[in-house]
Design a protein around this motif. Structure first.
Motif, short mmCIF file in Angstrom:
data_model
loop_
_atom_site.label_atom_id
_atom_site.label_comp_id
_atom_site.label_asym_id
_atom_site.label_seq_id
_atom_site.Cartn_x
_atom_site.Cartn_y
_atom_site.Cartn_z
N LEU A 165 0.83 -1.20 0.00
CA LEU A 165 0.00 0.00 0.00
C LEU A 165 0.87 1.25 0.00
O LEU A 165 0.55 2.23 -0.70
CB LEU A 165 -0.92 -0.01 1.21
CG LEU A 165 -1.89 1.17 1.34
CD1 LEU A 165 -2.79 1.28 0.12
CD2 LEU A 165 -2.74 1.03 2.61
N ALA A 166 1.95 1.24 0.76
CA ALA A 166 2.85 2.40 0.76
C ALA A 166 3.48 2.60 -0.61
O ALA A 166 3.64 3.75 -1.07
CB ALA A 166 3.93 2.21 1.83
N GLY A 167 3.82 1.52 -1.30
CA GLY A 167 4.37 1.65 -2.65
C GLY A 167 3.36 2.20 -3.65
O GLY A 167 3.71 3.02 -4.50
N GLU A 168 2.10 1.74 -3.55
CA GLU A 168 1.06 2.26 -4.43
C GLU A 168 0.83 3.75 -4.19
O GLU A 168 0.66 4.53 -5.14
CB GLU A 168 -0.24 1.49 -4.21
CG GLU A 168 -0.20 0.05 -4.69
CD GLU A 168 -0.13 -0.03 -6.20
OE1 GLU A 168 -0.78 0.81 -6.87
OE2 GLU A 168 0.55 -0.92 -6.72
N LEU A 169 0.82 4.15 -2.93
CA LEU A 169 0.62 5.57 -2.60
C LEU A 169 1.78 6.41 -3.10
O LEU A 169 1.57 7.50 -3.67
CB LEU A 169 0.46 5.71 -1.09
CG LEU A 169 0.18 7.11 -0.54
CD1 LEU A 169 -1.08 7.69 -1.14
CD2 LEU A 169 0.08 7.07 0.97
N ALA A 170 3.01 5.94 -2.91
CA ALA A 170 4.17 6.70 -3.39
C ALA A 170 4.18 6.79 -4.91
O ALA A 170 4.52 7.84 -5.48
CB ALA A 170 5.46 6.03 -2.89
N SER A 171 3.80 5.72 -5.61
CA SER A 171 3.75 5.75 -7.07
C SER A 171 2.71 6.75 -7.57
O SER A 171 2.96 7.50 -8.53
CB SER A 171 3.44 4.35 -7.59
OG SER A 171 3.29 4.35 -9.00
N ARG A 172 1.55 6.77 -6.93
CA ARG A 172 0.50 7.72 -7.34
C ARG A 172 0.95 9.16 -7.09
O ARG A 172 0.70 10.05 -7.90
CB ARG A 172 -0.78 7.41 -6.58
CG ARG A 172 -2.00 8.18 -7.06
CD ARG A 172 -3.25 7.70 -6.33
NE ARG A 172 -4.43 8.45 -6.70
CZ ARG A 172 -5.22 8.16 -7.73
NH1 ARG A 172 -4.93 7.13 -8.51
NH2 ARG A 172 -6.29 8.89 -7.99
N HIS A 173 1.61 9.40 -5.97
CA HIS A 173 2.10 10.76 -5.67
C HIS A 173 3.17 11.20 -6.67
O HIS A 173 3.20 12.36 -7.09
CB HIS A 173 2.64 10.81 -4.25
CG HIS A 173 1.56 10.91 -3.22
ND1 HIS A 173 1.81 10.95 -1.87
CD2 HIS A 173 0.21 10.98 -3.34
CE1 HIS A 173 0.68 11.03 -1.20
NE2 HIS A 173 -0.32 11.05 -2.07
N ARG A 174 4.07 10.27 -7.05
CA ARG A 174 5.09 10.62 -8.04
C ARG A 174 4.46 10.96 -9.38
O ARG A 174 4.89 11.89 -10.07
CB ARG A 174 6.09 9.47 -8.19
CG ARG A 174 7.09 9.33 -7.08
CD ARG A 174 8.23 8.42 -7.48
NE ARG A 174 7.75 7.09 -7.83
CZ ARG A 174 7.63 6.09 -6.97
NH1 ARG A 174 7.98 6.27 -5.72
NH2 ARG A 174 7.21 4.90 -7.37
N ASN A 175 3.45 10.20 -9.76
CA ASN A 175 2.75 10.48 -11.02
C ASN A 175 2.11 11.86 -10.99
O ASN A 175 2.20 12.62 -11.97
CB ASN A 175 1.70 9.40 -11.27
CG ASN A 175 1.26 9.33 -12.71
OD1 ASN A 175 0.93 10.35 -13.30
ND2 ASN A 175 1.23 8.13 -13.26
N MET A 176 1.47 12.20 -9.88
CA MET A 176 0.88 13.54 -9.75
C MET A 176 1.95 14.62 -9.78
O MET A 176 1.77 15.67 -10.39
CB MET A 176 0.08 13.63 -8.45
CG MET A 176 -1.20 12.84 -8.42
SD MET A 176 -2.07 13.10 -6.85
CE MET A 176 -3.51 12.06 -7.13
N GLN A 177 3.06 14.35 -9.13
CA GLN A 177 4.14 15.33 -9.09
C GLN A 177 4.70 15.62 -10.47
O GLN A 177 5.03 16.77 -10.80
CB GLN A 177 5.23 14.82 -8.15
CG GLN A 177 6.26 15.84 -7.74
CD GLN A 177 7.24 15.25 -6.75
OE1 GLN A 177 7.92 14.26 -7.02
NE2 GLN A 177 7.34 15.85 -5.59
#
Length: 308
Positions: A151-163
């Motif tokens: 879950l932490a990896g999915e959240l970090a990946s989504r945040h990087r995509n938004m960034q």
């Protein structure tokens, strides 16, 4: 008669194994979709282990549907919403996965290690065989941490995509607003012409909420709280303040776009400075030994040949 029973048992075991394999194959091939605010369907890729165990999670839901787990459920719900997985699983299902994953994966790996380690020849096999209980405990601890790490990896990946997407979206918004379009029309045009990504999903929801009657500032605040991404939160805070004070949105968008480009440049500089340090370990472990082997192998071979 015994031969008949043995044949029947073999047939039953074959049918059972084929059924289990078919169920596992169907679960591994299943694709999960979520419905966006405008009716579109977006794919959510889950690991095979999560896809296989998620249908079993409701069986343990009653264990976590208690006031004792209220804080845990709220914390996990915020993470699931930020990761875009709130329609895929409930917080109770995620808590159940924390039990199911070590129960299934940890048990399988532990049984495998328990029978394989003693078969390793030599002193290493004897040492590992004596450490089997400790290794089983480590396997269970690692498997229990797998859902949280995923879950932490999915959240970090989504945040990087938004960034990555946010500076380009702000540039398009700035050009559209300065060209004479209002905020809603510019947002709709950008959504229609961009490939669907996590930031686009959030913008679709903002646009739909505004169309349904929610004020722009409340929709933006909800998006910032829902996504929980620092750059997006700062941009929405600036837009909300501009809306409250009556400042031109085009000027605010241009300022925010410039600031995001500066932050992106600083992040790139930081990664460039960290690259030599990250390359040091593989350089020492892999490249230098290979160079020494290539250069010194003929010398050692010649010495060995003379001694023989």
């Amino acid at each position: 008669m015994n031969a008949y029973y043995n044949f029947l048992i073999c047939v039953l075991w074959t049918v059972a194994s084929a059924g289990i394999g078919w169920c596992l194959l169907q679960g591994a091939q299943r694709i999960t979709y979520v419905t966006l605010a405008d009716g579109q369907r977006a794919e959510r890729r889950l690991p095979i282990l999560i896809r296989l165990l998620l249908p079993l999670a409701p069986n343990l839901a009653s264990l976590f549907d208690r006031p004792t787990f209220d804080k845990s459920r709220k914390r996990i719900e915020r993470k699931l919403v930020s990761a875009g997985l709130d329609e895929v699983m409930r917080p109770i299902d995620f808590l159940a996965l924390r039990i199911l994953v070590p129960l299934v994966l940890g048990t399988m790996l532990s049984i495998t290690l328990w029978f394989i380690l003693p078969k390793i020849p030599g002193r290493i096999g004897m040492v590992l065989a004596l450490r089997r209980p400790a290794m089983v405990v480590i396997v269970f601890l690692l498997s229990s941490a797998y859902p949280s790490r995923w879950l932490a990896g999915e959240l970090a990946s989504r945040h990087r995509n938004m960034q990555r997407s946010l500076p380009f979206v702000l540039d398009l918004l700035t050009l559209s607003v300065e060209a004479g379009l209002d905020f809603m029309s510019a947002l709709q045009r950008i959504i229609d012409r961009r490939r669907l990504d996590p930031l686009g999903e959030e913008l679709i929801r903002v646009l739909r909420e505004i169309q349904l009657g929610k004020t722009r500032r409340h929709a933006l605040r909800d998006m910032a709280a829902r996504a929980d991404q620092p750059d997006l939160r700062s941009v929405t805070r600036a837009l909300v303040q501009a809306d409250e004070m009556g400042v031109s949105i085009g000027a605010i968008l241009r300022i925010q776009a410039d600031q995001l480009r500066v932050r992106r440049f600083h992040r790139a500089e930081k990664l460039a400075h960290e690259a030599p340090v990250k390359m040091l370990f593989p350089l020492i472990v892999c490249i230098f030994p290979a160079v020494f082997i290539v250069l010194l192998a003929p010398f050692f071979l010649e010495i060995a040949h003379r001694w023989m």
